[in-house]
Write a protein that holds these residues in place. Sequence first.
Motif, PDB file in Angstrom:
ATOM      1  N   THR E  86       0.787  -1.167   0.206  1.00  0.00           N
ATOM      2  CA  THR E  86       0.014   0.112  -0.020  1.00  0.00           C
ATOM      3  C   THR E  86       0.907   1.103   0.099  1.00  0.00           C
ATOM      4  OG1 THR E  86      -0.209  -0.073   2.143  1.00  0.00           O
ATOM      5  CG2 THR E  86      -2.094  -0.947   1.341  1.00  0.00           C
ATOM      6  N   PHE E  87       0.363   2.391  -0.251  1.00  0.00           N
ATOM      7  CA  PHE E  87       1.034   3.630  -0.055  1.00  0.00           C
ATOM      8  C   PHE E  87       1.571   3.807   1.439  1.00  0.00           C
ATOM      9  CE2 PHE E  87       1.116   8.295  -0.139  1.00  0.00           C
ATOM     10  CZ  PHE E  87       1.881   8.518  -1.211  1.00  0.00           C
ATOM     11  N   PHE E  88       2.758   4.118   1.202  1.00  0.00           N
ATOM     12  CA  PHE E  88       3.523   4.430   2.880  1.00  0.00           C
ATOM     13  C   PHE E  88       3.833   3.169   3.651  1.00  0.00           C
ATOM     14  CE2 PHE E  88       2.811   8.932   2.736  1.00  0.00           C
ATOM     15  CZ  PHE E  88       4.049   9.355   3.083  1.00  0.00           C
ATOM     16  N   ALA E  89       3.725   1.993   2.795  1.00  0.00           N
ATOM     17  CA  ALA E  89       3.996   0.854   3.633  1.00  0.00           C
ATOM     18  C   ALA E  89       5.609   0.864   3.698  1.00  0.00           C
ATOM     19  CB  ALA E  89       3.646  -0.351   2.826  1.00  0.00           C
ATOM     20  N   ASN E  90       5.847   0.497   4.818  1.00  0.00           N
ATOM     21  CA  ASN E  90       7.353   0.337   5.349  1.00  0.00           C
ATOM     22  C   ASN E  90       8.086  -0.985   4.758  1.00  0.00           C
ATOM     23  OD1 ASN E  90      10.004   0.880   6.238  1.00  0.00           O
ATOM     24  ND2 ASN E  90       9.123   1.520   8.193  1.00  0.00           N
ATOM     25  N   VAL E  91       8.520  -0.911   3.485  1.00  0.00           N
ATOM     26  CA  VAL E  91       8.780  -2.286   2.903  1.00  0.00           C
ATOM     27  C   VAL E  91      10.294  -2.439   3.191  1.00  0.00           C
ATOM     28  CG1 VAL E  91       7.250  -2.206   0.857  1.00  0.00           C
ATOM     29  CG2 VAL E  91       9.280  -0.705   0.702  1.00  0.00           C
ATOM     30  N   LEU E  92      11.061  -1.543   3.583  1.00  0.00           N
ATOM     31  CA  LEU E  92      12.301  -1.748   3.941  1.00  0.00           C
ATOM     32  C   LEU E  92      12.517  -2.418   5.376  1.00  0.00           C
ATOM     33  CD1 LEU E  92      14.252   1.128   2.425  1.00  0.00           C
ATOM     34  CD2 LEU E  92      14.168  -1.231   1.229  1.00  0.00           C
ATOM     35  N   ALA E  93      11.545  -2.235   6.281  1.00  0.00           N
ATOM     36  CA  ALA E  93      11.849  -2.596   7.560  1.00  0.00           C
ATOM     37  C   ALA E  93      11.809  -4.095   7.825  1.00  0.00           C
ATOM     38  CB  ALA E  93      10.745  -1.983   8.598  1.00  0.00           C
ATOM     39  N   GLY E  94      13.091  -4.547   8.528  1.00  0.00           N
ATOM     40  CA  GLY E  94      13.002  -5.977   8.810  1.00  0.00           C
ATOM     41  C   GLY E  94      13.419  -6.969   7.701  1.00  0.00           C
ATOM     42  N   VAL E  95      13.678  -6.525   6.608  1.00  0.00           N
ATOM     43  CA  VAL E  95      14.323  -7.234   5.639  1.00  0.00           C
ATOM     44  C   VAL E  95      15.732  -7.448   5.388  1.00  0.00           C
ATOM     45  CG1 VAL E  95      11.952  -7.145   4.241  1.00  0.00           C
ATOM     46  CG2 VAL E  95      14.230  -5.541   3.809  1.00  0.00           C
ATOM     47  N   GLY E  96      16.316  -6.987   6.267  1.00  0.00           N
ATOM     48  CA  GLY E  96      17.777  -7.039   6.052  1.00  0.00           C
ATOM     49  C   GLY E  96      18.748  -6.014   5.141  1.00  0.00           C
ATOM     50  N   GLY E  97      19.658  -6.074   5.118  1.00  0.00           N
ATOM     51  CA  GLY E  97      20.460  -4.708   4.100  1.00  0.00           C
ATOM     52  C   GLY E  97      20.274  -3.632   4.801  1.00  0.00           C
ATOM     53  N   LEU E  98      20.483  -2.366   4.185  1.00  0.00           N
ATOM     54  CA  LEU E  98      20.744  -1.197   4.528  1.00  0.00           C
ATOM     55  C   LEU E  98      19.164  -0.750   5.256  1.00  0.00           C
ATOM     56  CD1 LEU E  98      22.651   1.074   4.856  1.00  0.00           C
ATOM     57  CD2 LEU E  98      21.679   2.018   2.754  1.00  0.00           C
ATOM     58  N   PHE E  99      19.138  -0.355   6.443  1.00  0.00           N
ATOM     59  CA  PHE E  99      18.104   0.127   7.275  1.00  0.00           C
ATOM     60  C   PHE E  99      17.138  -1.062   7.476  1.00  0.00           C
ATOM     61  CE2 PHE E  99      19.251   4.221   5.038  1.00  0.00           C
ATOM     62  CZ  PHE E  99      19.720   4.741   5.857  1.00  0.00           C
ATOM     63  N   GLY E 100      17.563  -2.023   7.230  1.00  0.00           N
ATOM     64  CA  GLY E 100      16.563  -3.476   7.299  1.00  0.00           C
ATOM     65  C   GLY E 100      16.716  -4.123   8.749  1.00  0.00           C
ATOM     66  N   GLN E 101      17.779  -4.087   9.289  1.00  0.00           N
ATOM     67  CA  GLN E 101      17.970  -4.696  10.656  1.00  0.00           C
ATOM     68  C   GLN E 101      16.796  -4.541  11.650  1.00  0.00           C
ATOM     69  OE1 GLN E 101      21.546  -4.073  12.297  1.00  0.00           O
ATOM     70  NE2 GLN E 101      22.540  -4.897  10.824  1.00  0.00           N
ATOM     71  N   SER E 102      16.591  -5.597  12.450  1.00  0.00           N
ATOM     72  CA  SER E 102      15.625  -5.418  13.543  1.00  0.00           C
ATOM     73  C   SER E 102      16.283  -4.887  14.763  1.00  0.00           C
ATOM     74  CB  SER E 102      14.986  -6.843  13.517  1.00  0.00           C
ATOM     75  OG  SER E 102      15.764  -7.929  13.759  1.00  0.00           O
ATOM     76  N   VAL E 103      15.265  -4.448  15.723  1.00  0.00           N
ATOM     77  CA  VAL E 103      15.891  -4.054  17.075  1.00  0.00           C
ATOM     78  C   VAL E 103      15.590  -5.215  17.960  1.00  0.00           C
ATOM     79  CG1 VAL E 103      16.215  -1.709  16.376  1.00  0.00           C
ATOM     80  CG2 VAL E 103      13.834  -2.438  17.004  1.00  0.00           C
ATOM     81  N   PRO E 104      16.234  -5.525  18.911  1.00  0.00           N
ATOM     82  CA  PRO E 104      15.824  -6.267  19.933  1.00  0.00           C
ATOM     83  C   PRO E 104      14.746  -5.675  20.898  1.00  0.00           C
ATOM     84  CG  PRO E 104      17.959  -4.931  20.468  1.00  0.00           C
ATOM     85  CD  PRO E 104      17.520  -4.804  19.470  1.00  0.00           C
ATOM     86  N   PRO E 105      13.832  -6.261  21.494  1.00  0.00           N
ATOM     87  CA  PRO E 105      12.736  -5.651  22.208  1.00  0.00           C
ATOM     88  C   PRO E 105      12.993  -5.262  23.334  1.00  0.00           C
ATOM     89  CG  PRO E 105      12.590  -8.026  22.080  1.00  0.00           C
ATOM     90  CD  PRO E 105      13.726  -7.807  21.243  1.00  0.00           C
ATOM     91  N   GLY E 106      12.490  -4.073  23.940  1.00  0.00           N
ATOM     92  CA  GLY E 106      12.989  -3.434  25.083  1.00  0.00           C
ATOM     93  C   GLY E 106      13.831  -2.541  24.960  1.00  0.00           C
ATOM     94  N   PRO E 107      14.246  -1.695  26.048  1.00  0.00           N
ATOM     95  CA  PRO E 107      15.331  -0.620  25.967  1.00  0.00           C
ATOM     96  C   PRO E 107      16.383  -1.074  25.502  1.00  0.00           C
ATOM     97  CG  PRO E 107      14.055  -0.735  28.164  1.00  0.00           C
ATOM     98  CD  PRO E 107      13.730  -1.942  27.482  1.00  0.00           C
ATOM     99  N   ASN E 108      17.153  -0.038  24.696  1.00  0.00           N
ATOM    100  CA  ASN E 108      18.439  -0.652  23.975  1.00  0.00           C
ATOM    101  C   ASN E 108      19.225   0.663  23.652  1.00  0.00           C
ATOM    102  OD1 ASN E 108      17.838  -0.195  21.234  1.00  0.00           O
ATOM    103  ND2 ASN E 108      16.321  -1.603  21.551  1.00  0.00           N
ATOM    104  N   PRO E 109      20.253   0.701  23.311  1.00  0.00           N
ATOM    105  CA  PRO E 109      21.054   2.086  23.226  1.00  0.00           C
ATOM    106  C   PRO E 109      20.608   2.158  21.635  1.00  0.00           C
ATOM    107  CG  PRO E 109      22.620   0.403  23.347  1.00  0.00           C
ATOM    108  CD  PRO E 109      21.235  -0.538  23.589  1.00  0.00           C
ATOM    109  N   GLY E 110      20.062   1.559  20.848  1.00  0.00           N
ATOM    110  CA  GLY E 110      19.721   2.028  19.615  1.00  0.00           C
ATOM    111  C   GLY E 110      20.661   1.819  18.402  1.00  0.00           C
ATOM    112  N   TYR E 111      20.232   1.461  17.349  1.00  0.00           N
ATOM    113  CA  TYR E 111      21.333   1.136  16.189  1.00  0.00           C
ATOM    114  C   TYR E 111      20.721   2.152  14.904  1.00  0.00           C
ATOM    115  CZ  TYR E 111      21.881  -2.426  19.430  1.00  0.00           C
ATOM    116  OH  TYR E 111      22.170  -3.281  20.358  1.00  0.00           O
ATOM    117  N   LEU E 112      21.878   2.351  14.262  1.00  0.00           N
ATOM    118  CA  LEU E 112      21.527   3.380  13.065  1.00  0.00           C
ATOM    119  C   LEU E 112      20.685   2.690  11.990  1.00  0.00           C
ATOM    120  CD1 LEU E 112      21.839   6.365  13.013  1.00  0.00           C
ATOM    121  CD2 LEU E 112      23.846   6.035  11.850  1.00  0.00           C
TER     122      LEU E 112
END
Lengths: 171, 88, 512, 111, 149, 83, 115, 88, 107
Positions: E86-112
């Motif tokens: 759909t329009f504005f679907a976040n297709v890059l999230a969580g598929v790996g590659g650039l900007f596609g990493q997933s984050v661990p749940p809960g508080p964390n220092p954050g990854y770029l």
Amino acid sequence: MRRAAEWTATGMFAFAVYLLLATFTGSLGLWAPDELIAGAVLAAVTALATGAFLWARGGWRLLQPQRWILFLIYLIGPFLVAMAKANLDVAWRVITGRIRPGIVRFNPGLHTEFGRTLLANSITLTPGTLTVDIDDGSGDFYVHWINVTDESPTPERVCGSFPNWARRIAE
Amino acid sequence: MKRWFVLAAFLVVAGFLVLLGTGMRPFGAPKAFEMDQYFIDYTQAEVAANNVVTAVVFDYRGYDTLGEATVLFCAVVGVALILRKVRR
Amino acid sequence: MNLAPHASILAIAVPLLGGFALPLWAKLHRRLGELWLFLVGAFTAAMVVLLAVQVFTGGIQVYTLGASSPGETLAPGGFPIRIMLVVDGMGAFTALISVLVALVSFLYAWRFLTEDHGKTLALTLGLLLWAGMLGMVLTGDLFNFFVFFEVTSIAACGLIGYRTWEARGVEAAFKTMVMYTVGGLLVLLAIAVLYGEHGALNLAYLSSRIQGSLPDRIALGLLLGGLLMKVGAVPAHMWAPDAYGEAPAQAVILLVANTQASLYGLLRILFTLFGGITDPVVGWLVTGLGTVTLVVAALMAVIQTDLGRLVAYGAVSQIGYMLLGVGVGFTVIRARPEYGLVAMQGGIFHMLNDAAAIGLLFLCVGAVERAAGARDLRGLGGLSHDLKWTAGFFLLGALALAGIPPLNGFASKFMIYESSFRLSPILTALATLASILLLAVFIRAFQGAFLGPRGKPSEPEPFGMVLAMGVLALAVLALGLAPDFFVRHLVAPAAEALWQGRDLYLAAVLGG
Amino acid sequence: MNALIYAFLAIGAVFNGLGAVALLRFPDVYTRVHGATKCTTFGSIFSLLGVAVYGFAQGGGIGGTMAVRAFLALVFLLLTNPTGSHALARAAHRAGIKPFRAVVDRLEERR
Amino acid sequence: MSVVVRTIARILLPIVFAFGGYVIMHGHLTPGGGFQGGAVVASALALVLVAFGEASLKKYKDLLSALESLGGVAFVVLGLIGIPFTFFANVLAGVGGLFGQSVPPGPNPGYLNTAGTLPLMNWAVGLKVIAGLGSVVVLFGLFGGEDDR
Amino acid sequence: MTVWAVLQVMTLVLIVIGSVLAVWLKDLLAAVLALGGASLLLSLEFYLLQAPDVAIAEAGIGAALTTAIFILAIRKTRRKEEE
Amino acid sequence: MTGNLPFVVCMVFVALGLWTLLAKRNLIKLVIGLTLIENGVNLFLVALGYVQGGAVPIYTYAPPGVRMVLPTPQALTLTSIVIGLATTALALAFVVVIWRHRGTLDARKVRELRG
Amino acid sequence: MIVALPFGVAAAVLLGFILASMVRLGIGPTAADRAVALDTINTLVVATMILLGAAFGQVVLMDVALVYALLSFVSTLYIARYLEGGLK
Amino acid sequence: MRLVTGEGYWSPLAWLAAAAGVLLLAGLLWSRGRRDWKRGTEEELPFLSGEAAPEGARVGGQHLYWGFVEGLRPYVERLRAFHSGFVADYVAWFVVVLAMALLVAMV
């Protein structure tokens, strides 16, 4: 050539600021590798965008590391002491209300922009004085002095050893 | 006459506004927040972002942000249109 | 790729993209900008028509933005979290009106605007205003409605201030800006109240949750106030004659369409959002304001000497007819459904008729101004010698607006009169009176501007402008000669969607 | 460590307060700039130092970042504050505000 | 403005740019994002305007308006790349590659390099806001300078 | 009354004072200054309400850029409010 | 504790802004009034999202085990702030142009369009 | 939810000083006085924000203070430039 | 082609047929008359109380329906004063509408 060097220096400066902002983000020492890459790109863009603005005439001299050390010594040593004195001075004047203000002129003999800026800001933050204006041509400082003891003072009388420090750091 | 009429209307509106302020649900204790709870719970899994607000702004409600960018663009174009030089 | 399921979002995203990119193209070359505008306009129109066909044949269209598929409306918990576009008959109808008006506007502006830099900016703003209208009409989310409401407000104000070389245009723009901003902020306040009470922003979900508590009712009041202002109901109408009178002609017809999009918002809020709790008193408010609007605006039109301002008051008066029709419908629809439905059909049909007829008149005013350089009736005269097309179109539009039988104004006014007579004969009498006044006013304006001996010769109107006016004139004739066709296929589904469609609307979004 | 933090906070609060009082009590713009700039800068430095020390004492990612942020804010304040007050004083003089009971005004003489 | 202000503005300018860039870049990790960072950098433009005079930014006017258009176009295009879903679907999230990493749940220092299209959108909006607000300030500053009305 | 509530109430009072000043002062420059102050304290209030995103936006847009635009506009027009 | 004080203060802002629009005659003052209404609405939105004892809705360095305040109102407020800036800028542009033509900022004198 | 109480108390004290400066903002005879008061408020707010960030124990809040420390300078400069009669 | 309303219906084609009939009748009557009846006489000139028309005189837009407009003028003047063109009045009337809407919504 000179232009390229200026841009490089601006980029390094921006990169340093970025690194300070992004400390403690990752595994590689203090910084994550992706942060470093992103910061480098950002610094390059910043240098391209603002490099033309950063450098005035005579800015070259600031690239010598011994001047930075000198600057730090100055900041922690005489400057901090003067600042503490300034505050006590203000406290005393607030309580007693005893002031004898006036705007005096003196010429510290500084020629670069950075030197004048450093001296002006130091004067502003130290006892009883406030830079009101700087003559661009002659380098005369017009200083609002809260307790005028001499209507045509020498630089030492107004701000002690600061002009020497400024000369050593920035000229 | 008209002044008093308008003043009365203003007082009515202001009164309703203050009534609204006091008549809302208590401050700091939302009644219904399923949507927000969903955002807080699923942002990290769905969007992989840490900042929930940004995730809401750019992902869940990204379309609003598009509209907002349009508003800004309209304003800039409008200012350029108003402050342009006209030769007449 | 199959674009059909994405028609509703493409209808908004493409004009936005076009608006963003138009200055770039125009900077490369002026022709390139015009070509781009044409492409974007054609594509958007095609998308809206496709969407309308889908809606009128297949029922309500729902599109969830950012989900993994367009139809995935609900989160796992059973409530909507993402923004949705929900298009029913009424939305598609209003979108079609705005498409008609916007295309005509661009066609007209192509030759009407002469200044190079300002033309690009004005076309950009017009495109964005159109996109904002479409966004307002097609959305199913309250806050999103507000955002596009502001898009239209700001773009409209920028367009009103187009004539910066004289103070009047900018003055009108400033006044309009103040009014729009206050209204918009109060609408936002109402939306915030609804969010705070129910924790959601989706229109259908909110509608299912609203019970009629104190904050809900205050929110209803704020929304009503803000939208009535934007629609231009007396006594909060005063920005309207200023704005309509001073904006360039191609912008005015967009403003008229924008007013109708706001009316759509008002109807959506009355019938869908608060459909469960409102009672006929609100209908009486709308009816009363509508009646006052048509009489006051018609009376004010009588004494105007500025042609643009005269037509502007006529436009405000037409808003009164729409409000009257819809208000009567809202008041009696529970008690006497047959008349209520006719009244609502009349009001909604009048939106389309008004867009065509008053748009035609405003375009003629623009042509007059372009040719004669002035709009004051005391100085004009004899323009029909040079502007033959414009004179004919002006007469056609004036007669249509006054409700002379074979033209389009008659059909909708007939429906409104007949049903409002059932509610109260006084309303009908006042509406007829206003109609007569308008006829007098427009005949007077026509005589003053177009008849008489030839003044200083002026160049005839360019082909692009004649074409734009011709499209609207054709619409006027078609709507007048085949009203039943349009009523049956466009207006009746729209009225149905408002009146009985609340359950369908909720079911389409919330399922079951 | 806690005592140090408390001392910093107290000094900061006292000097900031002095700045506010100076702002209220002094007779004209220039003297007010004197009081306000010096005292609030000095006081804020101590307040921020308190936070920085707190962050270092906490350690780890959170504490370290906190200390760095406080330090950066301190640097920014030191850069901008005197400059801003200098600009204001200069502007006030150019706007024609005479120093209160001045014994000498060389800048006026220059014009 | 005086030499002090100009020098400090020279020093602050890269700092504000770097900081604004940081705010935009870390929009998905720390408070900030396109709008906020854009506003910060636009204030840097305002700072240039006030410290070096209006003429210093005059030649950038066209560049700013072009950049703004580019930002807007980029934003819509980033929305449009989700159109397979759909329009504005976040297709890059969580598929790996650039900007596609997933984050661990809960508080964390954050990854770029997480969050899919969000950083790109941040940049698009940031560019738009920088150019937009910057050109508003510049237009206001330049208005009425040499008038030919 | 916790410290948080004290902070909250004080900030709200300060914002109200700033806004009333912005309406009340006849000197437009002073009114804009007061508005800037109110905007800044509003940003502090957002901060207290745990909304740093909004606080940054308000600080950058509301307090810096709006003030700048207002001052530019006053510069192009007139400073005092006429009676 | 503080009760509904924040909400009431927001409403006071809105009323104050409306009062400014009604009672003041200077065009720039009117724009200031608009800004005040907008500030009130923004504060109202953010205050709606606050949860007693909540933390910032950001997982970076978040304190573990604390409820977060609601994120949606903050997102809405961001939008609203930018819209407010756009409005202010455009309105001030109008004011400046009106000044160039009329030489006055008094709303009572800027009324060529009447009747 | 104040984690570190002393910082909160210090912030409250600073807020009190802001109130004192607000008085000068209200009564200041010239615009320059008001500008100085606003400058003071800026500095105090930056300090307050940093203190509160420590008090809440949340680092992410502190970015706001940094932004403000940088940007308050811009508005001060605009005021100064206006007062000295620049900004043509 | 019938637009059915609650009471009856409206058919533009039937109306057009009727209108065409009337026009036909009128044309028929008109064609029976003499073409040259008024040509070239002074009856072609406008009648201005028996005076000769001044050179360049023209009936402008403001002259049409003069009495009608003058008769309405006392009522309209009040409305004209109501449209004062003053921004605060605009907002004031908006506030009045808002108050009405709020009061009505309370029912």
